[in-house]
Motif scaffolding. Structure first.
Motif, PDB file in Angstrom:
ATOM      1  N   LYS A   6       2.102  15.661  14.582  1.00  0.00           N
ATOM      2  CA  LYS A   6       3.770  15.775  14.835  1.00  0.00           C
ATOM      3  C   LYS A   6       4.039  14.177  14.748  1.00  0.00           C
ATOM      4  N   SER A   7       3.342  13.446  14.050  1.00  0.00           N
ATOM      5  CA  SER A   7       4.303  12.520  14.144  1.00  0.00           C
ATOM      6  C   SER A   7       5.391  12.725  12.844  1.00  0.00           C
ATOM      7  N   GLY A   8       4.165  13.019  11.658  1.00  0.00           N
ATOM      8  CA  GLY A   8       4.879  12.288  10.173  1.00  0.00           C
ATOM      9  C   GLY A   8       3.946  11.550   9.730  1.00  0.00           C
ATOM     10  N   ALA A   9       2.781  10.517  10.422  1.00  0.00           N
ATOM     11  CA  ALA A   9       2.129   9.523  10.066  1.00  0.00           C
ATOM     12  C   ALA A   9       1.429   9.701   8.467  1.00  0.00           C
ATOM     13  N   ASP A  10       1.306   8.677   8.294  1.00  0.00           N
ATOM     14  CA  ASP A  10       0.340   8.789   6.606  1.00  0.00           C
ATOM     15  C   ASP A  10      -0.406   7.460   7.168  1.00  0.00           C
ATOM     16  N   TYR A  11      -0.775   6.383   8.483  1.00  0.00           N
ATOM     17  CA  TYR A  11      -1.383   5.422   7.867  1.00  0.00           C
ATOM     18  C   TYR A  11      -1.225   5.322  10.242  1.00  0.00           C
ATOM     19  N   LEU A  12      -2.870   4.532  10.352  1.00  0.00           N
ATOM     20  CA  LEU A  12      -2.873   4.149  11.940  1.00  0.00           C
ATOM     21  C   LEU A  12      -2.591   2.661  11.971  1.00  0.00           C
ATOM     22  N   ALA A  62      11.270  -5.435   9.061  1.00  0.00           N
ATOM     23  CA  ALA A  62      10.849  -5.257   8.412  1.00  0.00           C
ATOM     24  C   ALA A  62      11.773  -3.732   7.344  1.00  0.00           C
ATOM     25  N   GLY A  63      12.039  -3.017   8.856  1.00  0.00           N
ATOM     26  CA  GLY A  63      12.730  -1.380   8.393  1.00  0.00           C
ATOM     27  C   GLY A  63      11.437  -0.072   8.225  1.00  0.00           C
ATOM     28  N   LEU A  64      10.091  -1.047   8.728  1.00  0.00           N
ATOM     29  CA  LEU A  64       8.885  -0.206   8.640  1.00  0.00           C
ATOM     30  C   LEU A  64       8.954   1.216  10.058  1.00  0.00           C
ATOM     31  N   ALA A  65       8.708   2.034   9.560  1.00  0.00           N
ATOM     32  CA  ALA A  65       8.956   3.475  10.774  1.00  0.00           C
ATOM     33  C   ALA A  65       7.327   3.384  11.274  1.00  0.00           C
ATOM     34  N   TYR A  66       7.893   3.902  12.732  1.00  0.00           N
ATOM     35  CA  TYR A  66       6.402   4.144  13.425  1.00  0.00           C
ATOM     36  C   TYR A  66       6.491   4.884  14.266  1.00  0.00           C
ATOM     37  N   GLN A  67       5.924   5.032  15.572  1.00  0.00           N
ATOM     38  CA  GLN A  67       5.650   6.146  16.242  1.00  0.00           C
ATOM     39  C   GLN A  67       4.538   5.448  17.418  1.00  0.00           C
ATOM     40  N   ILE A  68       4.539   5.548  18.534  1.00  0.00           N
ATOM     41  CA  ILE A  68       3.562   4.774  19.326  1.00  0.00           C
ATOM     42  C   ILE A  68       2.825   5.343  20.199  1.00  0.00           C
ATOM     43  N   TYR A  69       1.885   5.480  20.379  1.00  0.00           N
ATOM     44  CA  TYR A  69       0.681   6.772  21.045  1.00  0.00           C
ATOM     45  C   TYR A  69       0.254   5.340  22.251  1.00  0.00           C
ATOM     46  N   ARG A  90       0.761  -1.233  -0.109  1.00  0.00           N
ATOM     47  CA  ARG A  90       0.275  -0.049  -0.496  1.00  0.00           C
ATOM     48  C   ARG A  90       0.545   1.359   0.531  1.00  0.00           C
ATOM     49  N   GLY A  91       2.123   0.950   0.323  1.00  0.00           N
ATOM     50  CA  GLY A  91       2.579   1.995  -0.008  1.00  0.00           C
ATOM     51  C   GLY A  91       2.986   3.049   0.769  1.00  0.00           C
ATOM     52  N   PHE A  92       2.542   2.521   2.542  1.00  0.00           N
ATOM     53  CA  PHE A  92       2.692   4.135   3.532  1.00  0.00           C
ATOM     54  C   PHE A  92       3.898   3.468   4.421  1.00  0.00           C
ATOM     55  N   LYS A  93       4.103   4.817   4.708  1.00  0.00           N
ATOM     56  CA  LYS A  93       5.112   5.739   4.960  1.00  0.00           C
ATOM     57  C   LYS A  93       5.596   5.104   6.412  1.00  0.00           C
ATOM     58  N   LYS A  94       4.693   5.800   7.389  1.00  0.00           N
ATOM     59  CA  LYS A  94       4.991   5.788   8.818  1.00  0.00           C
ATOM     60  C   LYS A  94       3.833   5.839   9.118  1.00  0.00           C
ATOM     61  N   ALA A  95       3.861   4.463  10.450  1.00  0.00           N
ATOM     62  CA  ALA A  95       2.801   4.241  11.595  1.00  0.00           C
ATOM     63  C   ALA A  95       2.578   5.043  12.953  1.00  0.00           C
ATOM     64  N   LEU A  96       1.467   5.921  12.550  1.00  0.00           N
ATOM     65  CA  LEU A  96       0.923   5.626  14.387  1.00  0.00           C
ATOM     66  C   LEU A  96       0.203   4.656  15.006  1.00  0.00           C
ATOM     67  N   LEU A  97       1.036   4.040  15.852  1.00  0.00           N
ATOM     68  CA  LEU A  97       0.481   2.510  16.472  1.00  0.00           C
ATOM     69  C   LEU A  97      -0.744   3.263  17.935  1.00  0.00           C
ATOM     70  N   VAL A  98      -1.960   2.823  17.725  1.00  0.00           N
ATOM     71  CA  VAL A  98      -2.437   3.511  18.802  1.00  0.00           C
ATOM     72  C   VAL A  98      -2.595   1.812  19.871  1.00  0.00           C
ATOM     73  N   VAL A 121      -9.039  11.248  22.854  1.00  0.00           N
ATOM     74  CA  VAL A 121      -8.804  11.214  21.065  1.00  0.00           C
ATOM     75  C   VAL A 121      -8.344  11.858  20.709  1.00  0.00           C
ATOM     76  N   GLN A 122      -8.464  13.641  21.245  1.00  0.00           N
ATOM     77  CA  GLN A 122      -8.016  15.098  20.731  1.00  0.00           C
ATOM     78  C   GLN A 122      -6.638  15.102  20.704  1.00  0.00           C
ATOM     79  N   LYS A 123      -5.760  14.059  22.057  1.00  0.00           N
ATOM     80  CA  LYS A 123      -4.477  13.767  22.368  1.00  0.00           C
ATOM     81  C   LYS A 123      -3.518  13.062  21.155  1.00  0.00           C
ATOM     82  N   GLY A 124      -4.390  12.105  20.736  1.00  0.00           N
ATOM     83  CA  GLY A 124      -3.977  11.782  19.996  1.00  0.00           C
ATOM     84  C   GLY A 124      -3.503  12.152  18.357  1.00  0.00           C
ATOM     85  N   VAL A 125      -5.002  12.684  18.444  1.00  0.00           N
ATOM     86  CA  VAL A 125      -4.850  13.545  17.228  1.00  0.00           C
ATOM     87  C   VAL A 125      -3.354  14.580  16.616  1.00  0.00           C
TER      88      VAL A 125
END
Length: 383
Positions: free
Chosen positions: A85-91, A57-64, A28-36, A76-80
């Motif tokens: 700020k994370s630069g994520a493009d998917y969850l 797999a060398g896939l970028a992510y940040q954790i919430y 799907r070409g995703f670049k970085k995840a926000l992992l909730v 929810v609002q904090k997660g938004v």
């Protein structure tokens, strides 16, 4: 009459199916995840089953990881803000209903910022854009949030939970891997399992039910009834079957609605932070009895799907009683508390609980029309 079915683009099932997350992200070409997720799922190395695959797999992510049971507007609002700020493009949503619902709300608001107050998402919100692409990975066999168009948020200020219904929020990929659910304690397996049964039964008798939804709901009842006891005892096959059964129930109720069990359960979560599965499980047999005369032959089908013998020769009254008793027995077998007082409900709150339940969006789907006075009496009877 027009009917509608909305499901994930892609779903994976079976023990070990979490391995497919890497190929889905890459194709799907995703670049970085926000992992909730929540802190416990990280602490007990459940979420790390996913992050280990992403790391390899060398896939970028940040954790919430600040999700709490019965997630609030503030969560929810904090997660938004974290997503922005994370630069994520998917969850990636990892967890039971709370992380899944939080991720849905975050994803919707990111692409529909006019709903940033969260409260305006209640009911059927007129969002214009699909949510941020989401991969949903449940860790409980109950909510089916990974396949539904619904999510529930708690308004702490007003002591209420509100339901959001939005076709734009459904995850694009769901991975239903029973190994992600294996570490659940028996009590949680029981509560979430009866939650799934509630989805199937309420979806089967709701006013919006139709032939296709009936097909999936009756199959879900059958799967759950035969596998929940074994799952609670730690049997891997029972756990895998429950993972499937709860998803099948979600396929149906997401598209036709629920009823008074959920309408009465939601205020318990708002008032007392009662786990949603526990609230549904305590209420289910009592509300089934309340609805029985308004369900035609459907309780005969439910009783048969739950393994009751001789249903074809029963009178309709006997079949209805058999269906209710089958649920009561299942609750006993998996140690569900029998009364609302057992889960912290306070008698003095019952009038306010009844008002909230009557206003809940799920209540309108109940096969028997109701009112605040009758709901208040039900709470008292079940207390």
């Amino acid at each position: 009459m027009t009917y509608r079915m909305i499901l994930n683009e892609t779903s994976y099932f079976g023990a070990g199916s979490i391995k497919h997350i890497v190929e889905e992200v890459q194709k799907r070409g995703f670049k970085k995840a926000l992992l909730v997720t929540d802190k416990d799922l990280l602490k007990f190395k459940v979420a790390t089953k996913v992050t280990d695959l992403l790391d390899k797999a060398g896939l970028a992510y940040q954790i919430y990881d600040e999700v709490i049971p019965n997630p609030t507007i503030a969560i929810v609002q904090k997660g938004v803000e974290v997503f922005k700020k994370s630069g994520a493009d998917y969850l990636i949503a990892i967890g039971g209903g709370s992380p899944q619902d939080t991720a849905k709300a975050i994803g919707i608001i990111i692409n529909n910022p006019e709903f940033a107050d969260v409260r305006s998402l209640e009911g059927v919100a007129p969002t214009k854009k699909p949510a941020v692409p989401t991969i949903a990975i449940p860790t409980t066999a109950g909510t089916a949030a990974e396949v539904t168009i619904n999510y529930v948020i708690t308004d702490e200020e007003n002591r209420r939970k509100f339901v959001c219904v939005d076709p734009h929020d459904i995850p694009v990929v769901a991975i239903i891997d029973s190994e992600m659910m294996a570490s659940m304690p028996a009590s949680l397996k029981a509560a979430t399992g009866v939650d799934a049964l509630t989805h199937a039964i309420e979806g089967y008798i709701t006013k919006g039910a139709w032939e296709l939804s009936d097909t999936v709901h009756i199959k879900a009842i059958e799967i759950i009834a035969r596998s929940l006891r074994a799952s609670v005892k730690g049997d891997p096959k029972g756990g895998e079957d429950m993972a499937l059964g709860q998803y099948v129930a979600g396929m149906g109720f997401s598209n036709v609605g629920l009823g008074l069990v959920h309408g009465m359960a939601h205020p318990l979560g708002a008032f007392y932070s009662t786990p949603h599965g526990v609230a549904n499980a305590v209420l289910l047999p009592h509300i089934m009895a309340y609805n029985a005369a308004y369900t035609g032959e459907k309780y005969r089908d439910i009783a048969k799907a739950m393994g009751v013998k001789g249903t074809d020769t029963m009178t309709i009254e006997q079949a209805r009683e058999a269906a209710v008793n089958a649920v009561i027995q299942l609750n006993k077998d998996v140690n569900i508390p029998p009364r609302l007082r057992d889960v912290g409900v306070k008698q003095e709150d019952i009038p306010d609980l009844a008002k909230a339940a009557f206003a809940d969006v799920c209540t309108g789907g109940n096969p028997r029309d109701t009112n605040i006075k009758e709901i208040e009496q039900l709470y008292r009877d079940i207390y």
